[in-house]
Design an enzyme around this catalytic site. Structure first.
Site, PDB file in Angstrom:
ATOM      1  N   ASN A  67       1.023   4.221   1.159  1.00  0.00           N
ATOM      2  CA  ASN A  67       0.970   5.289   2.148  1.00  0.00           C
ATOM      3  C   ASN A  67       2.143   6.246   1.925  1.00  0.00           C
ATOM      4  O   ASN A  67       3.282   5.817   1.769  1.00  0.00           O
ATOM      5  CB  ASN A  67       1.053   4.714   3.561  1.00  0.00           C
ATOM      6  CG  ASN A  67       0.096   3.564   3.773  1.00  0.00           C
ATOM      7  OD1 ASN A  67      -1.090   3.678   3.511  1.00  0.00           O
ATOM      8  ND2 ASN A  67       0.630   2.443   4.233  1.00  0.00           N
TER       9      ASN A  67
ATOM     10  N   MET B 118       0.846  -1.191   0.000  1.00  0.00           N
ATOM     11  CA  MET B 118       0.000   0.000   0.000  1.00  0.00           C
ATOM     12  C   MET B 118       0.880   1.238   0.000  1.00  0.00           C
ATOM     13  O   MET B 118       1.842   1.337   0.759  1.00  0.00           O
ATOM     14  CB  MET B 118      -0.916   0.002   1.239  1.00  0.00           C
ATOM     15  CG  MET B 118      -1.773   1.240   1.366  1.00  0.00           C
ATOM     16  SD  MET B 118      -2.928   1.418  -0.023  1.00  0.00           S
ATOM     17  CE  MET B 118      -3.257   3.172   0.080  1.00  0.00           C
TER      18      MET B 118
ATOM     19  N   HIS C  62       6.070  -0.368  -8.125  1.00  0.00           N
ATOM     20  CA  HIS C  62       4.669   0.057  -8.222  1.00  0.00           C
ATOM     21  C   HIS C  62       4.333   1.069  -7.128  1.00  0.00           C
ATOM     22  O   HIS C  62       3.773   2.139  -7.396  1.00  0.00           O
ATOM     23  CB  HIS C  62       3.761  -1.172  -8.113  1.00  0.00           C
ATOM     24  CG  HIS C  62       2.289  -0.897  -8.142  1.00  0.00           C
ATOM     25  ND1 HIS C  62       1.499  -1.237  -9.205  1.00  0.00           N
ATOM     26  CD2 HIS C  62       1.462  -0.340  -7.223  1.00  0.00           C
ATOM     27  CE1 HIS C  62       0.240  -0.881  -8.953  1.00  0.00           C
ATOM     28  NE2 HIS C  62       0.199  -0.342  -7.747  1.00  0.00           N
ATOM     29  N   GLU C  63       4.679   0.725  -5.890  1.00  0.00           N
ATOM     30  CA  GLU C  63       4.340   1.622  -4.784  1.00  0.00           C
ATOM     31  C   GLU C  63       5.114   2.931  -4.872  1.00  0.00           C
ATOM     32  O   GLU C  63       4.586   3.999  -4.530  1.00  0.00           O
ATOM     33  CB  GLU C  63       4.591   0.934  -3.440  1.00  0.00           C
ATOM     34  CG  GLU C  63       3.867  -0.383  -3.252  1.00  0.00           C
ATOM     35  CD  GLU C  63       2.382  -0.316  -3.571  1.00  0.00           C
ATOM     36  OE1 GLU C  63       1.742   0.718  -3.265  1.00  0.00           O
ATOM     37  OE2 GLU C  63       1.858  -1.292  -4.139  1.00  0.00           O
TER      38      GLU C  63
END
Length: 855
Positions: free
Chosen positions: A273, A271, A303-304
């Site tokens: 964040n 994720m 990706h993140e």
């Protein structure tokens, strides 16, 4: 009553009223070590302005006990907090809302998840807020376009690590073994990318020095995984990615530091964040993994990081554009992998694995346009799938090929400059790309983003007496339900069988033609007069998002010798075409298995080696004709044993074939071999029976009635980790007894308290080919519980359970009749019904494939 749902119209109304100046959030996590309470203290102060004084709105908070509410210094009755909303009446121009509450720790991976490591009894917490779960931890205006700055103040045991979006401060002792971490204010961001991670984490630090300055880096994991934290490799990938994205995007990393935290029992891959990325800690493997594992981990990391610009710096206004966040990050991660890391063939892996998930999703009854109409949060949960990720990335890849990479990147750079720390809609990006490329993109967006379904491209030709083309055309078709025909940028490869200097026949590309395909048929004039090749490969180079077909000669060529084709991406396209043809009942399951057994031993792409045997196993168990399934299962089992024995010692192929062989083993001979691998009496040179492989062998034996509870208990005692517990739960769920299935069903489908990853392990192991008799009662049990599943165990766990508990191994016309009767009367949540419709479609597909295989 709205409950936890929020509509797009409600969000737009609230955004038209409010600007959020700041959040101040105090969390008291000192209850976590106690373990006798499931709650933590949460006090939120929100400063915000209202454009229409006297108006009313609401704030969001889920699953809390509210002790005190004040709005502009006036106490409100906590009893007004009903149905996950806090009414806010008679607003002033400037407002201050203060909410003191107790919120609930999660074991579902949503909100603030609490985990106790069975290895050492240490406590770990982490937050997961996308899509709408920050409101499970603090009071919010839970929508992406009400950005603000956030100041977290966290009280926790003084020996813990506490990490959030802003740089981590020195803790201030407050007595009784506790301390306070008073974080500075964050940059402006949406609620869903805020984060708090706390616990007895191990941390290591580094620094990236780039063209825009220094970025502090942190890597965190559980103490029991310290030996598996391959820090040097993770730091290398992180630095390579930063260098690439800062250079290509022309915009400095927008936050103060970059922490990556590997956390347990995680629902997703990772994720984004802001500055505080959470990743599932299975990415720190305890056992040997193939190269495809590390390639995928690299894509997750990149990706993140791409999200830091696309999603965090510039954020969607509403969840309609969730696809753009994820599709862009998905495209960018493979672009970065191929250009900046050791995984230079990343696009081949994308074709062999990730893109196939998009094709599959796009042919289910739940398919939807990439730009879905997410009119409320429930729709977001339904539409957050591989169309969002894999199809979206594929379509963006095609867009890049159409407008050109440099104009595409120029448009992105301007987009980041124009909308930094703001919110946008897709039209804003389209404007930037049209300006940079000079192309009109509105019609492209309409046909590719606002319609659903995948097209099929088939060669259509005539030959003269000498075997040369007098006509070659590409015929385009679409399903009756999704009839849109689209424009495709298409490469066409003509491959001949040519002997090399050692006299070995190879498939060599004689010519490459790149064209735009449009409508029902497109003539390829450049091919006229050319001799028919041994292999005619549509979509050579993988520019287009479309299923492709092989003509009869090309199919015979690849079945007889796909391994003679040296280009890994071209092979990936052939693998994909033949698998699509198998799923569409145009190629028999038997022929596909023959293709795999004859050629997978020479495959070099990491994802090809890993994924294609899984496709073949599905063909054996689901798509083969029941009348000769036993023969094909035996051919598959023995073929895998031959591949295992012939594989290079220590190679990825050897490891994959060992795992596949375990899954295919069903004869006494094969099961005895698994037993011998476990006890050491069978040694395969280069193959280590480590923790993960040991559990694979035990689960395979359990599924065939050769490992009971006592044996699983013995294995768990030797591996009493959370991973070991999850593997043990899967092994028990695999057992072909009524008692084992009943227990697994209760833990996976009925009990909300089963930890999310344990439940997932159970669900994925439950439905098994060859166990039809013991699984038969679960048709009615499944259909009886669909309507209540999401409410009982939550949306995430419910979606996993409904997808994988669907009784696909019992494929029959009778099963379809029962499912149809349920669908005719169901009033369940649309998200729950989706999985029933998908399961029905997969069963219908299997029955059609079985008929093809029967001849």
């Amino acid at each position: 009553m709205p409950g936890t749902n929020l509509t797009r119209d409600e969000a737009a109304t609230r955004a038209s009223l409010l600007d959020v100046t700041s959040y101040s959030i105090d969390l008291d996590l000192t209850t976590a070590p106690d373990r006798t309470t499931d709650t933590f203290g949460s006090t939120t102060s929100i400063a915000f302005t209202c454009r229409e004084p006297g108006a009313s709105t609401f704030a969001d908070l889920v699953g809390a006990t509210v002790h005190e509410l004040t709005l502009n210094g006036v106490a409100l009755d906590p009893a007004t907090y009903v149905d996950s909303r806090i009414p806010l009446p008679d607003l002033q121009a400037d407002n201050l809302l203060v909410v003191r509450a107790d919120c609930t720790y999660s074991t579902s991976g949503e909100g603030l998840h609490r985990f106790v490591d069975p290895v050492d009894d240490r406590v770990y917490l982490y937050s997961q807020f996308e899509v709408p779960d920050a409101r499970r931890v603090f009071t919010t205006f839970e929508q992406p376009d009400l950005k603000s700055v956030f100041t977290f103040r966290v009280t926790a045991p003084d020996h813990w690590k506490v990490v959030s979006n802003a740089p981590t401060p020195e803790p201030e002792p407050v007595g009784a073994g506790a301390a306070v971490w008073a974080f500075p204010p964050t940059k402006r961001m949406s609620t869903y990318i805020t984060a708090v991670v706390a616990g007895e984490y191990h941390a290591v630090f580094d620094t990236y020095e780039g063209q825009f300055g220094e970025i502090p880096l942190g890597h965190y994991c559980r103490q029991s995984l310290v030996d598996h934290l391959d820090r040097d490799e993770l730091v290398k990938i992180t630095k390579q990615s930063f260098e690439f994205f800062e250079r290509e995007f022309g915009y400095p990393y927008p936050f103060e530091k970059y922490d990556q935290l590997y956390v347990p029992e995680y629902n997703m891959g990772a994720m984004e964040n802001a500055g505080c990325v959470t990743l599932r800690d299975e990415y720190l493997p305890r056992s040997r993994q193939p190269r495809s594992f590390y390639e995928f981990r690299c894509s997750v990391i990149t990706h993140e990081m791409a999200h830091m610009w696309f999603g965090d710096l510039v954020t969607m206004k509403w969840w309609d554009d969730l696809w753009l966040n994820e599709s862009f990050a998905e495209w960018a991660c493979y672009w970065c992998e191929a250009e900046a890391t050791e995984f230079t063939d990343a696009w081949t892996g994308f074709a062999n694995a990730r893109k196939q998930t998009g094709y599959r999703a796009d042919q289910l009854p739940s398919t939807h346009p990439i730009a879905a109409d997410n009119h409320d949060l429930e729709a977001v949960e339904v539409n957050f799938d591989m169309i969002t990720y894999a199809k979206g990335a594929s379509v963006l890849k095609q867009l890049v090929a159409w407008v050109g990479l440099e104009p595409f990147i120029a448009g992105l750079r301007q987009y980041f400059q124009d909308h930094a720390f703001g919110n946008t809609e897709f039209g804003d990006l389209l404007v930037a790309l049209e300006r940079s490329s000079g192309r009109e993109l509105g019609s492209w967006a309409e046909e590719w983003l606002q319609t659903a379904g995948v097209n099929t491209l088939t060669p259509d030709f005539e030959l003269d007496a000498d075997g040369a083309y007098t006509r070659l055309a590409v015929r385009q078709t679409a399903s009756a339900d999704q009839p849109t025909l689209r424009r495709h940028r298409l490469g066409i490869g003509l491959y001949d069988e040519v002997a090399n200097e050692r006299g070995e026949l190879r498939l060599v590309r004689r010519d490459y033609i790149e064209v735009d395909v449009e409508g029902e048929s497109t003539d390829i004039k450049e091919a006229v007069g050319q001799k028919q090749p041994a292999l005619l490969l549509l979509n050579d180079g993988d520019l287009a998002y479309a299923k492709i077909r092989l003509d009869e000669r090309s199919l015979a060529t690849v079945v007889g010798g796909l391994s003679r084709l040296d280009d890994s991406l071209a092979r990936a396209l052939v693998w994909g075409a033949t698998w699509d043809m198998t799923r569409d009942a145009e190629l028999s399951a038997t022929d596909f298995v023959t293709l795999v057994l004859g050629n997978i031993g020479s495959e070099t792409d990491a994802w090809g080696v890993t994924r294609i045997p899984a496709y073949a196993a599905l063909a054996v168990n689901s798509y083969s004709a029941p009348a000769h399934r036993a023969d094909l299962r035996l051919q598959w089992e023995r073929g895998l044993r031959g591949l295992l024995d012939a594989a290079e010692p220590g190679s990825d192929s050897q490891l994959t074939f060992a795992r596949s062989y375990a899954g295919a083993a069903h004869t006494d001979e094969a099961l005895d071999a698994l037993e011998a691998l476990l006890d050491g009496s069978l040694v395969v040179e280069g193959l280590a029976v480590d923790d993960d492989l040991r559990w694979s062998l035990i689960t395979a034996l359990a599924a065939r009635g050769r490992a009971d509870d006592a044996r699983v208990d013995e294995a768990l005692a030797a591996d009493n980790t959370i991973s070991g517990q999850e593997h043990a739960a899967a092994a028990r769920a695999a057992m072909p007894t009524a008692e084992a299935k009943e227990t697994a069903w209760r833990l996976g489908m009925l009990e909300a308290g089963t930890p999310n990853e344990t439940a997932r392990s159970i669900v994925l192991s439950f439905m098994r080919s060859g166990q039809e008799e013991v699984l038969a009662p679960y048709v009615e049990k499944y259909l009886d519980l669909v309507d209540s599943t999401w409410e009982r165990i939550g949306a995430h766990r419910g979606s996993v359970a409904l997808e994988h508990f669907f009784p696909k191994p019992l494929a029959s016309a009778e099963l379809l009749e029962k499912v149809d009767a349920y669908l005719a009367t169901s009033t369940a949540n649309p998200g729950a019904v989706r999985y029933v419709r998908e399961g029905r479609a997969e069963v219908a597909r299997a029955l059609a494939a079985q008929a093809k295989d029967a001849g």
